[in-house]
Design an enzyme around this catalytic site. Sequence first.
Site, short mmCIF file in Angstrom:
data_model
loop_
_atom_site.label_atom_id
_atom_site.label_comp_id
_atom_site.label_asym_id
_atom_site.label_seq_id
_atom_site.Cartn_x
_atom_site.Cartn_y
_atom_site.Cartn_z
N ASN A 223 22.85 45.52 44.47
CA ASN A 223 23.35 46.37 43.37
C ASN A 223 22.56 46.07 42.11
O ASN A 223 21.67 45.22 42.11
CB ASN A 223 24.85 46.17 43.18
CG ASN A 223 25.18 44.72 42.92
OD1 ASN A 223 24.73 44.14 41.96
ND2 ASN A 223 25.96 44.12 43.83
N ASP A 292 29.53 44.41 48.50
CA ASP A 292 30.80 44.57 49.23
C ASP A 292 30.60 44.94 50.69
O ASP A 292 31.52 44.86 51.48
CB ASP A 292 31.62 45.70 48.59
CG ASP A 292 32.18 45.28 47.26
OD1 ASP A 292 32.58 44.12 47.13
OD2 ASP A 292 32.22 46.12 46.34
N LYS A 302 11.04 45.48 61.43
CA LYS A 302 11.17 46.58 60.47
C LYS A 302 11.59 47.86 61.20
O LYS A 302 10.96 48.22 62.21
CB LYS A 302 9.83 46.77 59.77
CG LYS A 302 9.88 47.76 58.65
CD LYS A 302 8.53 47.94 58.00
CE LYS A 302 8.58 49.08 57.02
NZ LYS A 302 7.27 49.60 56.71
N ASP A 319 36.09 39.40 50.54
CA ASP A 319 36.43 39.41 49.11
C ASP A 319 36.64 37.94 48.71
O ASP A 319 37.63 37.31 49.07
CB ASP A 319 37.70 40.23 48.86
CG ASP A 319 37.93 40.40 47.36
OD1 ASP A 319 37.95 39.39 46.63
OD2 ASP A 319 38.07 41.55 46.91
N ILE A 320 35.67 37.41 47.98
CA ILE A 320 35.67 35.97 47.67
C ILE A 320 36.89 35.57 46.86
O ILE A 320 37.56 34.58 47.17
CB ILE A 320 34.36 35.60 46.93
CG1 ILE A 320 33.17 35.90 47.85
CG2 ILE A 320 34.37 34.13 46.50
CD1 ILE A 320 31.82 35.83 47.19
N PHE A 338 36.04 39.63 37.07
CA PHE A 338 35.49 40.75 36.31
C PHE A 338 35.87 42.02 37.07
O PHE A 338 36.03 41.98 38.29
CB PHE A 338 33.96 40.64 36.22
CG PHE A 338 33.50 39.86 35.02
CD1 PHE A 338 33.69 38.49 34.96
CD2 PHE A 338 32.89 40.51 33.95
CE1 PHE A 338 33.27 37.77 33.85
CE2 PHE A 338 32.47 39.79 32.83
CZ PHE A 338 32.66 38.42 32.78
N LYS A 352 43.42 45.02 40.09
CA LYS A 352 42.62 43.89 40.61
C LYS A 352 43.19 42.56 40.13
O LYS A 352 43.21 41.58 40.87
CB LYS A 352 41.16 44.02 40.14
CG LYS A 352 40.38 45.01 40.97
CD LYS A 352 38.93 45.14 40.53
CE LYS A 352 38.27 46.30 41.26
NZ LYS A 352 37.01 46.73 40.70
N LYS A 356 44.28 40.33 43.23
CA LYS A 356 43.44 39.15 43.48
C LYS A 356 44.08 37.89 42.91
O LYS A 356 43.45 36.82 42.90
CB LYS A 356 42.04 39.37 42.88
CG LYS A 356 41.31 40.58 43.51
CD LYS A 356 39.82 40.61 43.19
CE LYS A 356 39.18 41.90 43.69
NZ LYS A 356 37.81 41.73 44.16
N1 CTP Z 1 34.32 40.03 44.05
C1 CTP Z 1 34.53 39.06 45.03
N2 CTP Z 1 34.10 39.29 46.28
C2 CTP Z 1 33.53 40.46 46.64
C3 CTP Z 1 33.34 41.46 45.65
C4 CTP Z 1 33.77 41.22 44.38
O1 CTP Z 1 35.07 38.00 44.72
N3 CTP Z 1 33.11 40.63 47.88
C5 CTP Z 1 34.78 39.73 42.68
C6 CTP Z 1 33.76 40.03 41.60
O2 CTP Z 1 32.95 38.89 41.33
C7 CTP Z 1 34.64 40.36 40.41
C8 CTP Z 1 35.86 40.99 41.05
O3 CTP Z 1 35.85 40.57 42.42
O4 CTP Z 1 35.03 39.22 39.69
C9 CTP Z 1 35.89 42.49 41.01
O5 CTP Z 1 34.68 43.00 41.50
P1 CTP Z 1 34.40 44.57 41.47
O6 CTP Z 1 33.03 44.82 41.98
O7 CTP Z 1 34.79 45.14 40.15
O8 CTP Z 1 35.48 45.11 42.48
P2 CTP Z 1 35.68 44.99 44.02
O9 CTP Z 1 36.74 43.95 44.27
O10 CTP Z 1 34.38 44.79 44.71
O11 CTP Z 1 36.34 46.41 44.36
P3 CTP Z 1 35.68 47.88 44.17
O12 CTP Z 1 34.22 47.74 44.47
O13 CTP Z 1 36.43 48.68 45.15
O14 CTP Z 1 35.96 48.31 42.76
#
Ligand code: CTP
Length: 411
Positions: A223, A292, A302, A319-320, A338, A352, A356
Amino acid sequence: MSLSKKKILIGMTGGIACYKIPYLVRALKKADAEVMVVMTEAATKFITPLTMETVSGNPVAVGMFEGKTYIATRHIDLSEWADVNLIAPATANCIGKIASGISDDLLTTVLCASTTHTIFSPAMNVHMWENKITQRNIAMLKEVGYLFIDPTEGDMACNHYGVGRMPEPEDLFSVIQAYFNKNRQSLKNEHSSAKKKSLKNKKILITAGPTKEQIDPVRFISNNSSGKMGYALASVAVELGAEVTLISGPTSEEVPANLKLIQIKTTDELLKAVQKEYKKTDCLIMAAAPADIRPSQIAKSKIKKDNQKMEIALEPTTDILKEITKNKTVNSAKIIGFALETDNGLANAKKKLKDKKLDAIVLNQPSEKTAFESDTNEVTLLIPKRKAVHIPLDTKRNISIRLLDIISKLL
Ligand code: CTP
């Protein structure tokens, strides 16, 4: 941000940090600003007027009575020309002279005659910085409206360690941007917040940047995250006295001094690093943007293009934050997330925060001025059962100062 046609007078006084100023001038010129440089005699011992003339594209002024023909009002012309004066590096001597109303060279005379804002970026040995007279002079100048950029802590040219280093050119550039964004208050805040050492004896774990998930040996899913916000938080947390561990995805950001850096590439590696480091920390700030999704399988060779139809099977990554907060207790480290939202920001961030199980969440809504690559940002901090705190557009460094000031009170 463009500084189009902004007139910036840079006053250089005699310090080794002079070597950083050509980089700053180049960045200002690139942003379309006009730059005029005034140097003290001592500054010319560190870097030549020719260098400054070349990078600024303007004649450099040093002495009061130079050349064959004198223009008696040169100091007045210069003082009236500028939209803002930046004195960098500013020696204890220069600060002392301005505080005492002394105008015994061109630069101090220009400053005495100036009616616009002057920002000092002090640079000196730690003992000179801590000297009570220097501090009294600075306090007095602040009281009458002069602005200051606090020096940072680190190794010095004189082989000492401590506060007194001039910030890097990109930080000075961000301050100038913030100044023209009418965020002068943050310049005043910076000194007091940074001085507080509000994170002393605290261990802070910060994640930053994107993660990369390989599709095949040459392609990947990732990203736009630049890592700038996480790096700014890490750098400020160090200045506030914290013991900082930074877990970083691939970025081109310069690593701040005096912290432990762990480099990762994939979301899985980030998860493992966070799980390991989290146990030793007082606070986790998840500023990283983990991918994600990842390909279900990484192709060994390749992938060749097929003009008909191409598909990649994808699967979600872990999701960490959810994984970490699963076993959270009241005594666990605080967890700050964030939320990057393009639509329904507040509602999504609140969701969130709850889902979370976070102690706070920083809502980030990308726009032209708050984009990933941008040095500025605008955020809203949400803490359960508290009123949302909106932090208006500012440099990522100043945003970090505000955020860490609030976070330090949660610890
Ligand atoms: N995060 C995480 N693990 C993931 C993705 C995101 O821990 N695999 C954490 C990010 O570091 C951030 C928070 O979750 O602190 C929110 O990340 P964000 O990208 O806004 O949202 P997502 O949880 O990925 O959900 P979505 O993409 O559906 O908005």
